[in-house]
Design a protein around this motif. Structure first.
Motif, PDB file in Angstrom:
ATOM      1  N   GLU A 102       0.772  -4.823   1.493  1.00  0.00           N
ATOM      2  CA  GLU A 102       2.150  -4.456   1.492  1.00  0.00           C
ATOM      3  C   GLU A 102       2.898  -4.755   0.418  1.00  0.00           C
ATOM      4  OE1 GLU A 102       5.666  -2.026   3.142  1.00  0.00           O
ATOM      5  OE2 GLU A 102       3.120  -1.932   3.701  1.00  0.00           O
ATOM      6  N   ILE A 127       7.056   3.635  -4.193  1.00  0.00           N
ATOM      7  CA  ILE A 127       6.004   4.156  -3.081  1.00  0.00           C
ATOM      8  C   ILE A 127       5.799   3.766  -1.934  1.00  0.00           C
ATOM      9  CG2 ILE A 127       4.052   2.268  -3.319  1.00  0.00           C
ATOM     10  CD1 ILE A 127       4.216   0.625  -5.684  1.00  0.00           C
ATOM     11  N   VAL A 156       0.282   3.416   0.622  1.00  0.00           N
ATOM     12  CA  VAL A 156      -1.370   2.515  -0.145  1.00  0.00           C
ATOM     13  C   VAL A 156      -2.252   3.441  -0.051  1.00  0.00           C
ATOM     14  CG1 VAL A 156      -2.627   0.774  -1.120  1.00  0.00           C
ATOM     15  CG2 VAL A 156       0.092   0.581  -0.621  1.00  0.00           C
ATOM     16  N   TYR A 173      -1.336   3.571  -5.325  1.00  0.00           N
ATOM     17  CA  TYR A 173      -0.199   3.609  -4.494  1.00  0.00           C
ATOM     18  C   TYR A 173       0.483   5.068  -4.879  1.00  0.00           C
ATOM     19  CZ  TYR A 173      -1.163  -1.104  -4.960  1.00  0.00           C
ATOM     20  OH  TYR A 173      -1.811  -2.227  -5.338  1.00  0.00           O
ATOM     21  N   LYS A 198       2.996  -4.087  -2.872  1.00  0.00           N
ATOM     22  CA  LYS A 198       3.599  -2.738  -2.334  1.00  0.00           C
ATOM     23  C   LYS A 198       5.068  -2.859  -2.534  1.00  0.00           C
ATOM     24  CE  LYS A 198       5.385   0.569  -0.086  1.00  0.00           C
ATOM     25  NZ  LYS A 198       5.243   0.784   1.778  1.00  0.00           N
TER      26      LYS A 198
END
Length: 161
Positions: A99, A7, A10, A45, A102
Motif C-alpha cells: 500500500e 493505481i 496491486v 500494479y 502504491k
C-alpha cells in the motif's frame, strides 16, 4: 489530450505453490523474494488510464516504472519534477508495504501526468499504450497487457490545469 493514471489495486502474481519438496520450497522462496530474478512471485500494479474521453486498465511491474524513469531522467535531467520510489532487492508482499509503494507510485503518476511536456513524450505514451504488453525503451509494442475497453465515465483528473 489530457492524461490521468491511478493505481487502483496491486495484484500478487505467480504466488508460490508448495509441492512439499525441500528443493522446490527453497527455489520457490528465492524466486519469490529476490527482485534481481526476472521470474517468480511479484507485484503488478493495476492502473486506470484515462485519456481521449475514455479509460482502460493496464498492469505494470515496478521494473517497468523503473525503466520509464531511467529514460525520462536521460531525456529531461534535472528538469524531471519527480523521483521514483527506490527499488528493493528483497520483494515485499506485506499488504502495508504494498500500500505504501502504491501510494508513492500514485504520487509519481500524478506528477508525470501533470506535466504536458513529459506526458506527451513518446516514451510515456508507449508506457500507457494499451496494446503494449511490457514497457521496453526504444522497442516496438508487444501485444497484450491491457484489460478492459474504453469506458464511459472517466475519473476526475489527477493533474492540475
Amino acid at each position: 489530450m489530457e492524461l490521468t493514471a491511478v493505481i487502483e489495486k496491486v495484484d500478487i502474481v505467480n504466488q508460490v505453490v508448495e509441492t512439499g519438496s525441500f528443493m522446490d520450497k527453497g527455489m520457490g522462496m528465492l524466486k519469490s523474494r529476490i527482485s534481481l530474478l526476472p521470474q517468480g512471485q511479484h507485484a503488478e500494479y493495476v492502473i486506470k488510464v484515462t485519456k481521449a474521453g475514455g479509460f482502460y486498465n493496464l498492469s505494470k511491474r515496478f521494473s517497468e516504472f523503473a525503466q520509464l524513469h531511467e529514460v525520462l531522467k536521460a531525456r529531461f535531467g534535472a528538469a524531471l519534477p519527480m523521483d521514483l520510489p527506490s527499488k528493493t532487492v528483497i520483494r515485499h508482499f506485506d499488504p502495508n508495504q504494498l500500500e505504501d509503494r502504491k501510494h508513492a507510485l500514485n504520487c509519481y503518476l500524478k506528477e508525470l501526468c501533470r506535466s504536458r511536456e513529459i506526458a506527451s513524450c513518446a516514451e510515456v505514451q508507449r508506457f500507457f499504450d494499451q496494446s503494449v504488453r511490457a514497457f521496453v525503451p526504444d522497442a516496438g509494442p508487444r501485444m497484450g497487457g491491457a484489460s478492459g475497453t474504453l469506458g464511459e465515465a472517466p475519473p476526475a483528473p489527477l493533474g492540475g490545469p
